[in-house]
Design a protein around this motif. Structure first.
Motif, mmCIF file in Angstrom:
data_model
loop_
_atom_site.group_PDB
_atom_site.id
_atom_site.type_symbol
_atom_site.label_atom_id
_atom_site.label_comp_id
_atom_site.label_asym_id
_atom_site.label_seq_id
_atom_site.Cartn_x
_atom_site.Cartn_y
_atom_site.Cartn_z
ATOM 1 N N THR A 170 0.839 -1.198 0.000
ATOM 2 C CA THR A 170 0.000 0.000 0.000
ATOM 3 C C THR A 170 0.871 1.245 0.000
ATOM 4 O O THR A 170 1.831 1.334 0.774
ATOM 5 N N THR A 203 3.063 3.269 3.033
ATOM 6 C CA THR A 203 3.302 2.445 4.220
ATOM 7 C C THR A 203 4.778 2.075 4.325
ATOM 8 O O THR A 203 5.546 2.203 3.363
ATOM 9 N N ALA A 259 -4.892 3.025 -0.514
ATOM 10 C CA ALA A 259 -5.936 2.842 0.496
ATOM 11 C C ALA A 259 -7.194 3.595 0.041
ATOM 12 O O ALA A 259 -7.085 4.619 -0.642
ATOM 13 N N PRO A 260 -8.390 3.068 0.353
ATOM 14 C CA PRO A 260 -8.700 2.020 1.332
ATOM 15 C C PRO A 260 -8.607 0.592 0.809
ATOM 16 O O PRO A 260 -8.942 -0.341 1.537
ATOM 17 N N ARG A 283 -7.122 -2.911 0.299
ATOM 18 C CA ARG A 283 -6.208 -3.604 1.200
ATOM 19 C C ARG A 283 -5.377 -4.628 0.448
ATOM 20 O O ARG A 283 -5.865 -5.309 -0.469
ATOM 21 N N ASP A 284 -4.108 -4.770 0.863
ATOM 22 C CA ASP A 284 -3.205 -5.694 0.183
ATOM 23 C C ASP A 284 -3.660 -7.149 0.294
ATOM 24 O O ASP A 284 -3.549 -7.924 -0.651
ATOM 25 N N TYR A 285 -4.222 -7.532 1.472
ATOM 26 C CA TYR A 285 -4.644 -8.921 1.620
ATOM 27 C C TYR A 285 -5.829 -9.251 0.710
ATOM 28 O O TYR A 285 -6.013 -10.411 0.318
ATOM 29 N N GLN A 286 -6.634 -8.238 0.342
ATOM 30 C CA GLN A 286 -7.731 -8.462 -0.601
ATOM 31 C C GLN A 286 -7.181 -8.842 -1.968
ATOM 32 O O GLN A 286 -7.748 -9.707 -2.659
ATOM 33 N N THR A 343 3.451 -8.078 6.001
ATOM 34 C CA THR A 343 2.698 -7.333 7.009
ATOM 35 C C THR A 343 3.223 -7.674 8.399
ATOM 36 O O THR A 343 4.087 -8.548 8.541
ATOM 37 N N GLU A 393 -1.004 -8.273 12.441
ATOM 38 C CA GLU A 393 -2.055 -8.319 11.417
ATOM 39 C C GLU A 393 -2.102 -9.691 10.755
ATOM 40 O O GLU A 393 -3.177 -10.175 10.390
#
Length: 268
Positions: A155, A158, A178-179, A181-184, A196, A200
């Motif tokens: 992201t 960060t 953002a918004p 998300r990298d995990y998405q 991460t 998290e």
């Protein structure tokens, strides 16, 4: 005369020793004795750092890694525990102004250390790689991600954005805003790996069982966490440090970390 002179010397020495070892009558009592007398350990916690401290707004019930630790501490003290709601901006001032006796986990920070004391550390925050479980056997070393066949998403703005560029210069890098998300993106197979925090990572791998932390050696950029305490109360700090050391030796922190899915890899 010699006998009188010798007697005077003895009196002077005794007076000096009494002065050194006596506690001044106006000295502040230790927080430790206050807690025992009160029968309550007051712990400042934010309730918004899953899985460290989680507050249910409907019931005001707290749970998490920090909650298990401080509940055990209160039990060993022979007192009950009371959780005092705070936020990250006022976490330190709550200790300084006696709103609570200590906090849950807080990252070591030298700005905080100017005004508050710290216990000895008992956990490390650090960065770990998260991948799809189907790729678990593919990645065994950090260097396995440094390949043009690997897509890494981070992201913009960060710490991870610069970290993955440094660690994996040969990989394909994709920066999201953002918004989003990298995990998405990882779940949608648009990334091979994300990097991460271990905190998290525990949350998202519990929420999405198809994700896992890659079994590589070591975490990156570790930061110890500890409890914030009144810096002037060395008796209370010493007690907490002895308690932490005992619980470390007994494997208590490792057991609680495993319970909450926290990653405790070797720090390198």
């Amino acid at each position: 005369m010699r006998a009188l002179y010798a007697l005077k010397k003895v009196v002077v020495v005794v007076f000096a020793l009494v002065s050194v070892f006596s506690v001044p009558s106006n000295a502040a009592p230790s927080r430790l004795q206050e807690i025992i007398d009160r029968g309550v350990l007051r712990v400042g916690t934010t309730g918004d750092w899953n899985p460290m401290t989680i507050r249910d707004p409907a019931t005001n019930f707290y749970k998490g890694f920090d909650i298990d630790i401080t509940t055990e501490l209160a039990k060993d003290l022979g007192v009950t525990v009371e959780y005092v709601a705070t936020d990250w901006k006022t976490l330190v001032s709550g200790v300084v102004t006696d709103k609570y006796d200590m906090t849950g986990s807080a990252a070591l920070n030298m700005k905080r250390a100017r005004v508050a004391g710290y216990s000895q550390p008992y956990f490390n925050l650090a960065f770990v790689p998260v991948i799809q479980k189907q790729n678990f056997k593919r990645f065994r070393k950090w260097s396995d991600f440094n390949s043009s066949s690997v897509t890494i998403i981070s992201t913009r703005g960060t710490v991870q954005e610069s970290l993955v560029q440094e660690l994996f210069p040969k990989a394909r890098h994709s920066i999201i805003q953002a918004p989003l998300r990298d995990y998405q993106q990882l779940l949608a197979n648009k990334a091979t790996v994300i990097v991460t925090s271990n905190i998290e990572a525990a949350t998202i791998t519990n929420r999405f069982p198809q994700l896992t932390v890659a079994k590589v050696n070591g975490m990156r950029r570790p930061t110890p966490v500890a409890m914030l305490l009144p810096k002037e109360d060395q008796i209370w700090i010493n007690y907490i440090n002895h308690w932490i050391e005992l619980k470390k030796t007994q494997g208590f922190f490792d057991r609680i970390a495993r319970k909450w899915g926290l990653v405790r890899l070797d720090v390198r």
